[in-house]
Motif scaffolding. Structure first.
Motif, short mmCIF file in Angstrom:
data_model
loop_
_atom_site.label_atom_id
_atom_site.label_comp_id
_atom_site.label_asym_id
_atom_site.label_seq_id
_atom_site.Cartn_x
_atom_site.Cartn_y
_atom_site.Cartn_z
N CYS A 52 0.82 -1.21 0.00
CA CYS A 52 0.00 0.00 0.00
C CYS A 52 0.86 1.26 0.00
N PRO A 64 -3.92 9.27 -0.82
CA PRO A 64 -4.74 9.35 0.40
C PRO A 64 -5.76 8.23 0.52
N PHE A 65 -6.36 7.85 -0.59
CA PHE A 65 -7.37 6.79 -0.56
C PHE A 65 -6.73 5.44 -0.20
N ILE A 67 -3.98 5.03 1.56
CA ILE A 67 -3.58 5.05 2.96
C ILE A 67 -4.78 4.80 3.87
N VAL A 68 -5.93 5.44 3.52
CA VAL A 68 -7.15 5.23 4.32
C VAL A 68 -7.59 3.78 4.26
N PHE A 69 -7.53 3.20 3.07
CA PHE A 69 -7.90 1.80 2.90
C PHE A 69 -6.98 0.89 3.74
N GLY A 71 -5.34 1.74 6.43
CA GLY A 71 -5.64 1.92 7.86
C GLY A 71 -6.89 1.18 8.29
N VAL A 72 -7.94 1.18 7.43
CA VAL A 72 -9.17 0.49 7.78
C VAL A 72 -8.92 -1.01 7.91
N SER A 75 -6.64 -1.73 11.00
CA SER A 75 -7.34 -1.51 12.26
C SER A 75 -8.37 -2.60 12.51
#
Length: 404
Positions: A52, A64-65, A67-69, A71-72, A75
């Protein structure tokens, strides 16, 4: 320069993150009930995170998308473990956490059965625990107690405790306790003084010159009185009680009906004879020293007895300090001056410089002159004849306070 700093910061943060992941994974592997699941998540997370990050770097517009993916997903995989890691110190204060409880035997059922008058069922419960924890002293002693006290089977109780005493790793304190219990039952259950004496002698032979052997010798020295009590309890004799003195309160004097005091000469002779048979009887020797000093006015003989007690191997510090303090009391009572009393108290400080008994000796040494000054001069003692001069035990009776 800024580009180099950027690279260094990235490397440092990466190492910190990697270390955190390693710590988290290692702790979860240790505490998890399913380590294979943790290993799979760790193997999946590392290449997934690297991929990623590489994709976000190549596709700056979608970074950014991505990185958000990432993290989800991470987590979702690791939040339960991280939350458990953070909350565990607080929850452990209430539920004990993941600390393993040390396995130990439980004898509550056996105690209950014994109280209900069911000794055989209690023995069954004890043997169940001893099968899991062999040579457990608490269970072994409880089993022997039921055998001796409830079942009146002294031979089985002796066999149970003797088997424990023969164990090579048995702690000496527990062995001594077991032998003392055997001696107690030999006296209380079987009224067998000779067997009790043999058992106590085993302690002296097994642990010579120790507090345990001194205590055993002390018990042996007083078994004669125990034997008399046991015989009297078994064969009670009819004792004729004389008629009391009538109108004793109306008489002018009752001196003729007051019992006479014990003769000090006879008491001294009896103690000397007793100590010839039981030289380790500390109580008798201490009593003899007091008689020598206060009734026969022989401080040299009293000092000899008390110093002999203090020099016995295996005596505890509090006992030695007690005897030396008693010697100082007798010296002061006998009219000795400061130069004679001082070495006695200094001996306590020399033997136990870091113990509380030494502090007490220092405080007393600071006020001993006042004790000597406050001691009233008593009436002169009687003059001893040739026989009384040799009233003590045979041996060297020379005494000098400098030899303490």
């Amino acid at each position: 320069m800024s580009h180099l700093l950027y690279i260094v910061c990235g490397v440092v943060l990466s190492l910190i993150g990697l270390a955190a992941i390693i710590i988290l994974v290692s702790r979860e592997l240790k505490n998890s009930e399913d380590p294979s699941k943790v290993i799979f998540k760790a193997i999946f997370s590392v290449p997934f995170a690297i991929g990623c990050m590489f994709l976000a770097h190549k596709m700056s517009w979608a970074g950014p998308f991505v990185i958000v993916f990432m993290g989800v997903v991470l987590s979702f995989m690791w939040t339960p473990y991280i939350a458990d890691l953070v909350a565990r110190p607080l929850s452990s204060a209430f539920d004990g956490g993941n600390v393993e409880v040390e396995p130990k035997p439980y004898y509550s059922i056996a105690h209950s059965k014994r109280k209900l008058g069911k000794p055989l069922e209690a023995i069954v419960e004890i043997r169940k625990q001893l099968a899991k924890f062999p040579n457990d002293f608490e269970g072994t002693l409880l089993l022997a107690s039921i055998q001796a006290e409830d079942m009146k089977d002294l031979s089985s109780a002796e066999m149970t405790l003797n088997h424990f005493c023969e164990w090579d790793e048995a702690p000496p304190r527990q062995v001594v306790a077991a032998m003392n219990h055997i001696a107690d039952w030999q006296l209380s259950v079987a009224n067998d003084v000779d067997s009790a004496r043999d058992t106590l002698n085993r302690i002296i032979e097994k642990y010579p010159d120790t507090p345990a052997s001194n205590a055993a010798a002390q018990r042996i020295a007083h078994l004669g009185g125990t034997k008399k009590i046991l015989l009297d309890a078994k064969d009670r004799r009819v004792v004729a009680v004389p008629t009391g003195i009538e109108s004793a309160g109306l008489r002018e004097s009752i001196s003729h009906i007051v019992p006479e005091d014990v003769d000090p000469d006879k008491a001294t002779a009896d103690l000397v004879k007793h100590l010839e048979q039981h030289p380790l009887d500390a109580e008798a020797r201490e009593h003899l020293a007091i008689l020598y000093a206060r009734h026969h006015h022989r401080l040299d003989l009293a000092a000899h007895e008390l110093i002999q007690l203090a020099e016995q191997p295996g005596q505890p510090s509090r006992k030695i300090a007690h005897w030396l303090n008693l010697l100082a009391d007798l010296q002061i009572h006998g009219g000795a001056d400061f130069e004679i009393v001082r070495p006695t108290l200094e001996k306590i400080i020399e033997l136990f410089p870091e113990m509380p008994v030494a502090d007490l000796a220092r405080r007393r040494l600071a006020t001993v002159r006042l004790e000597i000054k406050g001691q009233q001069q008593g009436p002169p003692g009687k003059v001893l004849g040739d026989y009384e001069q040799n009233i003590g035990l045979k041996g060297n009776r020379s005494y000098s306070p400098r030899q303490l």
